[in-house]
Design a protein around this motif. Structure first.
Motif, PDB file in Angstrom:
ATOM      1  N   THR A  38      47.764  25.222  36.914  1.00  0.00           N
ATOM      2  CA  THR A  38      49.151  25.111  37.354  1.00  0.00           C
ATOM      3  C   THR A  38      49.420  25.920  38.614  1.00  0.00           C
ATOM      4  O   THR A  38      50.100  25.445  39.523  1.00  0.00           O
ATOM      5  CB  THR A  38      50.102  25.577  36.232  1.00  0.00           C
ATOM      6  OG1 THR A  38      49.757  24.878  35.044  1.00  0.00           O
ATOM      7  CG2 THR A  38      51.541  25.327  36.575  1.00  0.00           C
ATOM      8  N   GLU A  39      48.897  27.132  38.676  1.00  0.00           N
ATOM      9  CA  GLU A  39      49.166  27.980  39.841  1.00  0.00           C
ATOM     10  C   GLU A  39      48.533  27.402  41.112  1.00  0.00           C
ATOM     11  O   GLU A  39      49.152  27.399  42.178  1.00  0.00           O
ATOM     12  CB  GLU A  39      48.663  29.402  39.594  1.00  0.00           C
ATOM     13  CG  GLU A  39      49.214  30.394  40.594  1.00  0.00           C
ATOM     14  CD  GLU A  39      48.850  31.826  40.249  1.00  0.00           C
ATOM     15  OE1 GLU A  39      49.146  32.697  41.081  1.00  0.00           O
ATOM     16  OE2 GLU A  39      48.271  32.079  39.183  1.00  0.00           O
ATOM     17  N   ALA A  40      47.316  26.888  40.998  1.00  0.00           N
ATOM     18  CA  ALA A  40      46.672  26.260  42.159  1.00  0.00           C
ATOM     19  C   ALA A  40      47.461  25.028  42.595  1.00  0.00           C
ATOM     20  O   ALA A  40      47.663  24.796  43.787  1.00  0.00           O
ATOM     21  CB  ALA A  40      45.234  25.869  41.820  1.00  0.00           C
ATOM     22  N   ARG A  41      47.924  24.250  41.638  1.00  0.00           N
ATOM     23  CA  ARG A  41      48.732  23.063  41.952  1.00  0.00           C
ATOM     24  C   ARG A  41      50.030  23.463  42.652  1.00  0.00           C
ATOM     25  O   ARG A  41      50.473  22.810  43.587  1.00  0.00           O
ATOM     26  CB  ARG A  41      49.005  22.272  40.679  1.00  0.00           C
ATOM     27  CG  ARG A  41      49.484  20.884  40.908  1.00  0.00           C
ATOM     28  CD  ARG A  41      49.583  20.037  39.636  1.00  0.00           C
ATOM     29  NE  ARG A  41      49.482  20.789  38.394  1.00  0.00           N
ATOM     30  CZ  ARG A  41      48.430  20.747  37.558  1.00  0.00           C
ATOM     31  NH1 ARG A  41      47.426  20.000  37.809  1.00  0.00           N
ATOM     32  NH2 ARG A  41      48.419  21.466  36.451  1.00  0.00           N
ATOM     33  N   ALA A  73      33.580  37.184  46.199  1.00  0.00           N
ATOM     34  CA  ALA A  73      33.930  37.810  47.479  1.00  0.00           C
ATOM     35  C   ALA A  73      33.285  37.095  48.671  1.00  0.00           C
ATOM     36  O   ALA A  73      33.920  36.925  49.712  1.00  0.00           O
ATOM     37  CB  ALA A  73      33.529  39.280  47.467  1.00  0.00           C
ATOM     38  N   THR A  74      32.039  36.651  48.535  1.00  0.00           N
ATOM     39  CA  THR A  74      31.377  35.974  49.656  1.00  0.00           C
ATOM     40  C   THR A  74      32.040  34.630  49.954  1.00  0.00           C
ATOM     41  O   THR A  74      32.226  34.275  51.114  1.00  0.00           O
ATOM     42  CB  THR A  74      29.878  35.764  49.374  1.00  0.00           C
ATOM     43  OG1 THR A  74      29.726  35.068  48.127  1.00  0.00           O
ATOM     44  CG2 THR A  74      29.142  37.089  49.314  1.00  0.00           C
ATOM     45  N   LEU A  75      32.412  33.895  48.915  1.00  0.00           N
ATOM     46  CA  LEU A  75      33.096  32.625  49.114  1.00  0.00           C
ATOM     47  C   LEU A  75      34.491  32.867  49.687  1.00  0.00           C
ATOM     48  O   LEU A  75      34.932  32.145  50.587  1.00  0.00           O
ATOM     49  CB  LEU A  75      33.189  31.833  47.814  1.00  0.00           C
ATOM     50  CG  LEU A  75      33.922  30.496  47.887  1.00  0.00           C
ATOM     51  CD1 LEU A  75      33.313  29.584  48.946  1.00  0.00           C
ATOM     52  CD2 LEU A  75      33.930  29.820  46.524  1.00  0.00           C
ATOM     53  N   ALA A  76      35.169  33.892  49.205  1.00  0.00           N
ATOM     54  CA  ALA A  76      36.499  34.228  49.731  1.00  0.00           C
ATOM     55  C   ALA A  76      36.422  34.530  51.223  1.00  0.00           C
ATOM     56  O   ALA A  76      37.281  34.093  52.000  1.00  0.00           O
ATOM     57  CB  ALA A  76      37.076  35.418  48.977  1.00  0.00           C
ATOM     58  N   GLN A  77      35.392  35.241  51.637  1.00  0.00           N
ATOM     59  CA  GLN A  77      35.217  35.562  53.055  1.00  0.00           C
ATOM     60  C   GLN A  77      34.992  34.297  53.871  1.00  0.00           C
ATOM     61  O   GLN A  77      35.549  34.127  54.951  1.00  0.00           O
ATOM     62  CB  GLN A  77      34.050  36.537  53.249  1.00  0.00           C
ATOM     63  CG  GLN A  77      33.826  36.951  54.680  1.00  0.00           C
ATOM     64  CD  GLN A  77      35.014  37.686  55.279  1.00  0.00           C
ATOM     65  OE1 GLN A  77      35.738  38.395  54.584  1.00  0.00           O
ATOM     66  NE2 GLN A  77      35.239  37.503  56.555  1.00  0.00           N
ATOM     67  N   ALA A 137      48.422  31.094  49.625  1.00  0.00           N
ATOM     68  CA  ALA A 137      47.342  30.294  49.046  1.00  0.00           C
ATOM     69  C   ALA A 137      45.990  30.979  49.241  1.00  0.00           C
ATOM     70  O   ALA A 137      45.149  30.986  48.334  1.00  0.00           O
ATOM     71  CB  ALA A 137      47.332  28.902  49.678  1.00  0.00           C
ATOM     72  N   LEU A 138      45.787  31.571  50.411  1.00  0.00           N
ATOM     73  CA  LEU A 138      44.544  32.282  50.668  1.00  0.00           C
ATOM     74  C   LEU A 138      44.411  33.470  49.722  1.00  0.00           C
ATOM     75  O   LEU A 138      43.344  33.694  49.140  1.00  0.00           O
ATOM     76  CB  LEU A 138      44.474  32.739  52.127  1.00  0.00           C
ATOM     77  CG  LEU A 138      43.223  33.499  52.534  1.00  0.00           C
ATOM     78  CD1 LEU A 138      41.963  32.665  52.288  1.00  0.00           C
ATOM     79  CD2 LEU A 138      43.320  33.903  53.999  1.00  0.00           C
ATOM     80  N   ARG A 139      45.472  34.213  49.554  1.00  0.00           N
ATOM     81  CA  ARG A 139      45.455  35.361  48.637  1.00  0.00           C
ATOM     82  C   ARG A 139      45.130  34.888  47.211  1.00  0.00           C
ATOM     83  O   ARG A 139      44.331  35.503  46.509  1.00  0.00           O
ATOM     84  CB  ARG A 139      46.816  36.071  48.665  1.00  0.00           C
ATOM     85  CG  ARG A 139      46.954  37.197  47.672  1.00  0.00           C
ATOM     86  CD  ARG A 139      46.037  38.366  47.882  1.00  0.00           C
ATOM     87  NE  ARG A 139      46.312  38.944  49.177  1.00  0.00           N
ATOM     88  CZ  ARG A 139      45.385  39.453  49.973  1.00  0.00           C
ATOM     89  NH1 ARG A 139      44.140  39.480  49.598  1.00  0.00           N
ATOM     90  NH2 ARG A 139      45.686  39.936  51.131  1.00  0.00           N
ATOM     91  N   PHE A 140      45.721  33.780  46.782  1.00  0.00           N
ATOM     92  CA  PHE A 140      45.443  33.215  45.462  1.00  0.00           C
ATOM     93  C   PHE A 140      43.952  32.884  45.332  1.00  0.00           C
ATOM     94  O   PHE A 140      43.304  33.250  44.349  1.00  0.00           O
ATOM     95  CB  PHE A 140      46.295  31.956  45.233  1.00  0.00           C
ATOM     96  CG  PHE A 140      45.862  31.153  44.053  1.00  0.00           C
ATOM     97  CD1 PHE A 140      46.184  31.558  42.760  1.00  0.00           C
ATOM     98  CD2 PHE A 140      45.120  29.993  44.212  1.00  0.00           C
ATOM     99  CE1 PHE A 140      45.771  30.823  41.663  1.00  0.00           C
ATOM    100  CE2 PHE A 140      44.710  29.250  43.124  1.00  0.00           C
ATOM    101  CZ  PHE A 140      45.032  29.663  41.842  1.00  0.00           C
TER     102      PHE A 140
END
Length: 177
Positions: free
Chosen positions: A106-109, A141-145, A131-134
């Motif tokens: 739900t939150e991603a949607r 961490a590597t994927l987030a970067q 959205a980026l923070r979510f």
């Protein structure tokens, strides 16, 4: 100037490999001798004249001698412009929407719907930051970067400082709680 492909360009395009990147290959495909430089700029972006000049110099494109003389020579300021894909808020929004779509909750949607709604520039940048923070809270961490780097590559250069400021203010707000 109406650049057209040389035999080298045709051979390179048929090989489906080689040293040319996707942007150069796209330029070669579009340079059919029918399109003028103005139309190529619309299709390829503002740095198209430099790209075309480089492909002519490397032997991939041919231009008549009079057309070559009228081609703009790169100025020092122009030659430092990035030659990658065009940057836009729409591209950034689509990229993050795709990343959010991978998370089926739900939150991603909610974040995805917010990105897809019609927002003014300020609200769009805030939605991108949220959205980026979510996503950064949901992935390694590597994927987030990598997601952050791709988002910065897609955003117009003038929006990057604002995004960084919004992300920093979110970090400060989290630290206070």
């Amino acid at each position: 100037m109406r650049p057209s492909k040389t035999d080298l360009a045709r051979t390179t395009l048929q090989a489906h490999g080689g040293t040319l990147g996707m942007r150069e290959r796209r330029a070669l495909i579009l340079c059919d001798g029918q399109r003028g430089l103005d139309e190529l700029v619309q299709l390829l972006g503002q740095d198209a004249p430099l790209l075309i000049q480089r492909l002519v110099r490397d032997g991939y494109l041919a231009a008549s001698s009079s057309a070559t003389a009228t081609a703009p020579s790169p100025s020092p300021a122009t030659s430092t412009a990035p030659t990658g894909p065009r940057r836009s808020r729409v591209a950034a929004r689509i990229y993050l929407s795709g990343m959010l779509e991978l998370h089926r909750d739900t939150e991603a949607r909610h974040h995805r719907n917010r990105l897809q709604s019609r927002l003014d520039d300020d609200a769009m940048l805030q939605a991108l930051a949220d959205a980026l923070r979510f996503l950064e809270g949901r992935v390694a961490a590597t994927l987030a970067q990598r997601i952050r780097e791709r988002l910065v590559e897609a955003l117009p250069l003038e929006d990057v400082p604002s995004l960084h400021a919004r992300m920093a203010s979110q970090d400060d707000a989290v630290a206070l709680t």
